[in-house]
Design a protein around this motif. Sequence first.
Motif, PDB file in Angstrom:
ATOM      1  N   MET A   1       0.850  -1.196   0.000  1.00 16.89           N
ATOM      2  CA  MET A   1       0.000   0.000   0.000  1.00 16.89           C
ATOM      3  C   MET A   1       0.882   1.241   0.000  1.00 16.89           C
ATOM      4  N   GLN A   2       0.592   2.161  -0.886  1.00 16.92           N
ATOM      5  CA  GLN A   2       1.430   3.366  -1.016  1.00 16.92           C
ATOM      6  C   GLN A   2       1.155   4.319   0.134  1.00 16.92           C
ATOM      7  N   ALA A   3       2.237   4.844   0.740  1.00 14.81           N
ATOM      8  CA  ALA A   3       2.077   5.793   1.837  1.00 14.81           C
ATOM      9  C   ALA A   3       1.442   7.075   1.322  1.00 14.81           C
ATOM     10  N   SER A   4       0.608   7.685   2.163  1.00 16.92           N
ATOM     11  CA  SER A   4      -0.034   8.934   1.756  1.00 16.92           C
ATOM     12  C   SER A   4       0.987  10.061   1.728  1.00 16.92           C
ATOM     13  N   ALA A   5       0.748  11.029   0.868  1.00 14.35           N
ATOM     14  CA  ALA A   5       1.658  12.161   0.744  1.00 14.35           C
ATOM     15  C   ALA A   5       1.631  12.983   2.025  1.00 14.35           C
ATOM     16  N   PRO A   6       2.771  13.576   2.415  1.00  6.88           N
ATOM     17  CA  PRO A   6       2.786  14.378   3.641  1.00  6.88           C
ATOM     18  C   PRO A   6       1.957  15.652   3.494  1.00  6.88           C
ATOM     19  N   LYS A   7       1.335  16.037   4.593  1.00  4.84           N
ATOM     20  CA  LYS A   7       0.589  17.293   4.615  1.00  4.84           C
ATOM     21  C   LYS A   7       1.586  18.445   4.680  1.00  4.84           C
ATOM     22  N   PHE A   8       1.290  19.529   3.977  1.00  2.28           N
ATOM     23  CA  PHE A   8       2.221  20.655   3.967  1.00  2.28           C
ATOM     24  C   PHE A   8       1.454  21.965   3.844  1.00  2.28           C
ATOM     25  N   ASN A   9       2.140  23.036   4.206  1.00  2.00           N
ATOM     26  CA  ASN A   9       1.590  24.383   4.098  1.00  2.00           C
ATOM     27  C   ASN A   9       2.154  25.077   2.859  1.00  2.00           C
ATOM     28  N   ILE A  10       1.411  26.058   2.390  1.00  5.27           N
ATOM     29  CA  ILE A  10       1.857  26.913   1.289  1.00  5.27           C
ATOM     30  C   ILE A  10       1.968  28.331   1.813  1.00  5.27           C
ATOM     31  N   VAL A  11       2.990  29.054   1.375  1.00  2.53           N
ATOM     32  CA  VAL A  11       3.112  30.474   1.726  1.00  2.53           C
ATOM     33  C   VAL A  11       3.397  31.274   0.467  1.00  2.53           C
ATOM     34  N   ILE A  12       2.681  32.388   0.340  1.00  2.00           N
ATOM     35  CA  ILE A  12       2.927  33.391  -0.695  1.00  2.00           C
ATOM     36  C   ILE A  12       3.000  34.738   0.008  1.00  2.00           C
ATOM     37  N   ILE A  13       3.462  35.749  -0.695  1.00  2.00           N
ATOM     38  CA  ILE A  13       3.555  37.098  -0.121  1.00  2.00           C
ATOM     39  C   ILE A  13       2.385  37.936  -0.610  1.00  2.00           C
ATOM     40  N   GLY A  14       1.752  38.655   0.319  1.00  2.00           N
ATOM     41  CA  GLY A  14       0.742  39.654  -0.018  1.00  2.00           C
ATOM     42  C   GLY A  14       1.214  41.013   0.462  1.00  2.00           C
ATOM     43  N   GLN A  15       1.115  42.009  -0.368  1.00  2.00           N
ATOM     44  CA  GLN A  15       1.607  43.346  -0.024  1.00  2.00           C
ATOM     45  C   GLN A  15       0.724  44.375  -0.703  1.00  2.00           C
ATOM     46  N   ASN A  16       0.723  45.593  -0.169  1.00  2.00           N
ATOM     47  CA  ASN A  16      -0.179  46.638  -0.654  1.00  2.00           C
ATOM     48  C   ASN A  16       0.338  47.229  -1.972  1.00  2.00           C
ATOM     49  N   ASN A  17       0.383  46.369  -2.984  1.00  2.00           N
ATOM     50  CA  ASN A  17       0.753  46.751  -4.350  1.00  2.00           C
ATOM     51  C   ASN A  17       0.206  45.652  -5.256  1.00  2.00           C
ATOM     52  N   ARG A  18       0.812  45.415  -6.394  1.00  2.00           N
ATOM     53  CA  ARG A  18       0.251  44.403  -7.304  1.00  2.00           C
ATOM     54  C   ARG A  18       0.224  43.009  -6.687  1.00  2.00           C
ATOM     55  N   LEU A  19       1.093  42.763  -5.701  1.00  2.00           N
ATOM     56  CA  LEU A  19       1.143  41.429  -5.097  1.00  2.00           C
ATOM     57  C   LEU A  19      -0.167  41.036  -4.426  1.00  2.00           C
ATOM     58  N   GLN A  20      -0.944  42.021  -3.936  1.00  2.00           N
ATOM     59  CA  GLN A  20      -2.198  41.653  -3.283  1.00  2.00           C
ATOM     60  C   GLN A  20      -3.189  41.050  -4.284  1.00  2.00           C
ATOM     61  N   TYR A  21      -3.171  41.549  -5.513  1.00  2.00           N
ATOM     62  CA  TYR A  21      -4.071  41.013  -6.541  1.00  2.00           C
ATOM     63  C   TYR A  21      -3.562  39.659  -7.044  1.00  2.00           C
ATOM     64  N   GLU A  22      -2.249  39.540  -7.171  1.00  2.00           N
ATOM     65  CA  GLU A  22      -1.682  38.256  -7.558  1.00  2.00           C
ATOM     66  C   GLU A  22      -1.947  37.201  -6.488  1.00  2.00           C
ATOM     67  N   ALA A  23      -1.866  37.607  -5.214  1.00  2.00           N
ATOM     68  CA  ALA A  23      -2.127  36.665  -4.125  1.00  2.00           C
ATOM     69  C   ALA A  23      -3.569  36.163  -4.170  1.00  2.00           C
ATOM     70  N   LEU A  24      -4.495  37.058  -4.489  1.00  2.00           N
ATOM     71  CA  LEU A  24      -5.901  36.648  -4.594  1.00  2.00           C
ATOM     72  C   LEU A  24      -6.084  35.655  -5.739  1.00  2.00           C
ATOM     73  N   LEU A  25      -5.457  35.912  -6.878  1.00  2.00           N
ATOM     74  CA  LEU A  25      -5.549  34.977  -7.996  1.00  2.00           C
ATOM     75  C   LEU A  25      -4.901  33.640  -7.655  1.00  2.00           C
ATOM     76  N   PHE A  26      -3.788  33.672  -6.936  1.00  2.00           N
ATOM     77  CA  PHE A  26      -3.162  32.416  -6.519  1.00  2.00           C
ATOM     78  C   PHE A  26      -4.127  31.609  -5.664  1.00  2.00           C
ATOM     79  N   ALA A  27      -4.722  32.263  -4.648  1.00  2.00           N
ATOM     80  CA  ALA A  27      -5.640  31.558  -3.748  1.00  2.00           C
ATOM     81  C   ALA A  27      -6.821  30.986  -4.521  1.00  2.00           C
ATOM     82  N   ALA A  28      -7.353  31.766  -5.458  1.00  2.00           N
ATOM     83  CA  ALA A  28      -8.495  31.305  -6.246  1.00  2.00           C
ATOM     84  C   ALA A  28      -8.106  30.134  -7.141  1.00  2.00           C
ATOM     85  N   SER A  29      -6.903  30.173  -7.695  1.00  2.00           N
ATOM     86  CA  SER A  29      -6.468  29.081  -8.572  1.00  2.00           C
ATOM     87  C   SER A  29      -6.186  27.810  -7.777  1.00  2.00           C
ATOM     88  N   LEU A  30      -5.663  27.945  -6.569  1.00  2.00           N
ATOM     89  CA  LEU A  30      -5.453  26.780  -5.704  1.00  2.00           C
ATOM     90  C   LEU A  30      -6.793  26.127  -5.368  1.00  2.00           C
TER      91      LEU A  30
END
Length: 331
Positions: A1-30
């Motif tokens: 029986m194949q072992a299950s994949a390990p649980k992990f966290n994801i981190v991205i940067i959100g900042q008060n510039n274009r990164l905040q919109y990119e972060a929202l798109l990342f979250a939506a795409s995930l």
Amino acid sequence: MQASAPKFNIVIIGQNNRLQYEALLFAASLHHSSPDFDGRLFVAVPQAGPRWPRDPSLHDEDLLKALRQLDAEILPFENRVFGASYPYGNKIEALMALPEGEPFVFFDSDTLITGDLNSVPFDFDRPSASLRVEGTWPKPTLYGPGLHGIWEALYHKFGLDFDSSQDTTQPVDYWRRYLYFNAGFFFYSCPRKFGERFLDFARAIRDDEIPELAGQNLNPWLDQAALPLVIHSFGGGRDALPCGLLDGTVSCHYRLFPLLYARESDHVVEVLETVAAPNRVKKVLKAYDPIKKLVLQRKGHKIRDMFDRDNLPKREQAIRNQIRNKGLWMR
């Protein structure tokens, strides 16, 4: 029986510039492309402080609400070393705010998740990073050492074995011989250990007298100069992940929206436009012109029609120039 994949966290940067919109798109795409992901998504947000002339934190209530609805967690962190002088340092200092001892994957915010993250066979004890990279650093000077001498000096400075890091199928002084990554994603078993070493190495490369680095530009390349050393020090390398998943079928580091429409696959464009469409997301994204015009108003397809994805110009600058000539370049 194949072992299950390990649980992990994801981190991205959100900042008060274009990164905040990119972060929202990342979250939506995930949420869209990997609905069975059962780890935590952290949007790491630098806080106001002496290293920022302007407050970099997030204040848009609609944005924050949309992120929460997509199960993203806001993770405040302080810049003690970098800040506005080197914003790329956010990806280093944010790691210290993540849960200690829990495996993590960092992604640049200008990334879309386009497939099932659970299909990626991460070995979190063998760190690695993006190989979607060109030989951008270092650039040997006329009278200085070549690539070999520069990388050798860095490995020796930190007490690392230089020989075992090299791909000896490649010639000496050719950039592919030496470990070199794009910092668009990287992973390891503990963010604190990785972050502390990343910070120590980056700060030493920036601040210490290393004769072989005379004449080398470290802005914006400091993170990419330090990252291979950190990965090698933890026993990782270039072969820790199968090719074709991250920076392939599972994720797309698009960098800028005009380049996305010019270069990326139909599937990437479909994911982008699908996740940007819901009202809770769209009403936030409309505040950022490149997304409003290229994505929501579909003007990106004018760029798409200009290029043959199977026969793109070899140099990115040529792509940029063609888009500029049509008045469609935005960032």
